[in-house]
Design an enzyme around this catalytic site. Structure first.
Site, PDB file in Angstrom:
ATOM      1  CG  ASP A  20     -16.539   5.651 -12.566  1.00 55.97           C
ATOM      2  OD1 ASP A  20     -16.860   6.268 -11.536  1.00 55.97           O
ATOM      3  OD2 ASP A  20     -15.372   5.306 -12.825  1.00 55.97           O
ATOM      4  N   GLY A  78     -11.537  -1.738  -9.116  1.00 55.67           N
ATOM      5  CA  GLY A  78     -11.383  -3.131  -9.536  1.00 55.67           C
ATOM      6  C   GLY A  78     -12.609  -4.000  -9.358  1.00 55.67           C
ATOM      7  NE  ARG A 117      -8.553  -9.889   3.807  1.00 58.27           N
ATOM      8  CZ  ARG A 117      -9.328 -10.542   4.673  1.00 58.27           C
ATOM      9  NH1 ARG A 117      -9.355 -10.198   5.939  1.00 58.27           N
ATOM     10  NH2 ARG A 117     -10.096 -11.528   4.262  1.00 58.27           N
ATOM     11  CE  LYS A 153     -12.908   9.202 -10.964  1.00 55.12           C
ATOM     12  NZ  LYS A 153     -12.950   8.650  -9.619  1.00 55.12           N
ATOM     13  CB  SER A 199     -13.892   0.292 -16.049  1.00 59.34           C
ATOM     14  OG  SER A 199     -13.005   1.333 -15.662  1.00 59.34           O
TER      15      SER A 199
END
Lengths: 294, 209
Positions: A24, A214, A165, A81, A236
């Site tokens: 990003d 994340g 997962r 986006k 981020s």
């Protein structure tokens, strides 16, 4: 005779990004740092997810000038986006000549029932998913790439791992089921039976799948790769860290050499502080992004 | 494509024992591995200088050239790769792979291996919305046209010193052959047509002797 925008060339661009890192960025300077660090593509944004989360309000497609300046600054592919269901934002980005559109839950959804019909577009789309059913619905709508959602802007890998997962477990389960069970499974997954059969046979999605949401450290990236991801999105995590250029390079190298702990160790040294992370249970329910999309 | 010389010693072609590597840093590695398996050779993922020593030929896949060129330097693969190419090991680059192998890249100072005597232009056909499928006539390839898959593809601006253009699109070179080296702007590994992979395997076989 030339045929543009075929399924093969749309899915093909995602195939070229495999084992890579998509970063990003909000400025041309950041885009150049990302490119020099070895990013395979950049996502042009007005605000990174951590700031969208902090500032609140309606998050829309980035200002055209911001995206254009980033496109002019680098030679690697540029993504941008569009809001879920906002097919006009997508048309505008395609007219601008963007290389890939992310129909993203990080922005405020424009439509609470339907995603964009992505098939008529020449430009490829990537969409988020938390499980196999969601992934296959997006592919049925024409997505050329899937990214697991994670929880964007949290700096916390736990949701990304849960979703990765989930998708890989769902695929493994399918691949051992007898043929006669697949129609009912398709009904339960809420996805077309043709795609369910295809996945059951191939043991993988028909498109490339990355992890997002994340990732903050080289070890996070290598963890996703060892769990079967084909590449990573870092939002981020780079430009909210103490040393973006070094962190970017370290995450790139850890993604390529994910199965070599010595290299992951080497690149993890002296990076300074990673972005601050959020405990998922501390995020108010209405501010969780992963639940957006249907 | 010129005819490859047949191995004179082995009665049966030593295909089974051929080790064809795929540079496995970034890009569409698995697609090349699948195509090599379809050609009945054992593919090898090449990530380190040791891996490189163990192979008889190498494919550099599609991907991002800036990313891979950096990694080749950083992980000490550039020099051994160069040395193997000089001593005759066949190398084939698809798209990004061809850019990395070129002597020159138009308007860029990115490091390349300087193996193929060509100047390439990156993203020459345009951005992703210009990516396309197009059937190709390839010199020396018999049968139906080859399904060309071009993704943000480069083209060859000029070639010299023994580099020979084998196919063109819009008057621009999209496939090059130079002794033990091969370069394509397009991605045979994204199709079911294994003719170019089979040809490269023959090059590797001939070089091994």
């Amino acid at each position: 005779m030339k045929q543009k925008g075929t399924e093969k060339v749309k899915r093909g661009l995602a195939q070229m990004l495999k084992a890579g890192v998509i970063m990003d960025v909000t400025t041309p300077e950041q885009a150049i740092i990302a490119q020099e660090a070895g990013a395979v593509a950049v996502m042009a944004l007005e605000r990174v997810p951590a700031d969208i989360r902090k500032e609140g309000g309606v998050a829309r497609m980035a200002a055209i000038e911001v995206v254009q300046r980033i496109m002019d600054a680098v030679t690697i592919p540029v993504m941008a986006k569009a809001r879920i269901g906002h097919f006009v934002e997508a048309q505008v980005l395609e007219a601008l000549g963007i290389d890939f559109i992310d129909e993203s839950e990080v922005l405020t959804p424009a439509d609470e029932s339907y995603h964009i019909d992505k098939r008529p577009f020449t430009v490829p789309f990537v969409c988020g998913a938390r499980n196999l059913g969601e992934a296959l619905r997006r592919i049925a709508e024409g997505a050329a790439m899937i990214r697991t959602k994670g929880e964007a802007g949290s700096g916390n890998i736990v949701e990304a791992i849960r979703h990765l997962r989930q998708v890989t477990d769902d695929i493994r389960r399918l691949s051992v089921l007898p043929e006669e069970e697949l129609v009912s499974v398709a009904r339960d997954l809420g996805s077309p039976v043709e795609l369910v059969r295809e996945v059951a046979q191939a043991g993988r999605l028909p498109v490339v799948m990355f992890v997002a949401g994340g990732i903050a450290t080289p070890a996070d990236a290598a963890l996703c790769m060892q769990l079967g991801s084909e590449g990573v999105f870092v939002g981020s995590g780079i430009f909210k860290s103490a040393n973006p250029a070094k962190t970017a390079k370290a995450i790139v190298e850890a993604t390529h050499y994910f199965d070599d702990p010595k290299i992951v160790l080497e690149v993890s040294k002296e990076l300074g502080a990673p972005m601050a992370g959020l405990e998922i249970s501390q995020i108010p329910k209405e501010q969780l992004l992963a639940g957006r999309g249907w | 494509m010129p005819a490859t010389k047949k191995s004179e010693t082995a009665k049966e072609p030593s295909k089974g024992r051929l080790r064809v590597g795929v540079l496995a840093l970034q890009g569409d590695i698995e697609e090349h591995i699948a195509a090599l398996r379809a050609c009945k050779v054992e593919p090898v993922r090449v990530k380190t200088p040791e891996d490189l020593k163990s192979v008889d030929g190498l494919i550099i896949p599609g991907g991002e050239s800036t990313t891979v060129a950096n990694l080749l330097e950083r992980f000490q693969l550039a020099k051994p790769l160069h040395d193997r190419a000089r001593t005759g090991m066949p190398i084939w680059g698809t798209c990004m792979g061809m850019i990395v192998m070129a002597d020159k890249v138009v308007g860029a100072k990115q490091p390349t291996l300087g193996l193929l005597h060509i100047e390439v232009k990156r993203n020459a056909f345009g951005r992703q919305t210009e990516s396309a499928e197009e059937p190709l006539e390839i010199e020396g390839l018999d049968g139906k046209p080859f399904p060309g898959v071009f993704i943000r593809a480069p083209w060859i601006e000029s070639a010299w010193g023994g580099a020979h253009i084998l196919s063109y699109v819009d008057g621009k070179g999209v496939m090059v052959w130079q002794k033990n080296l091969l370069g394509t702007s397009f991605h045979p590994e994204l199709t079911d047509d294994t003719r170019i992979h089979a040809y490269f395997v023959k090059m590797v076989e001939a070089a091994k002797g």
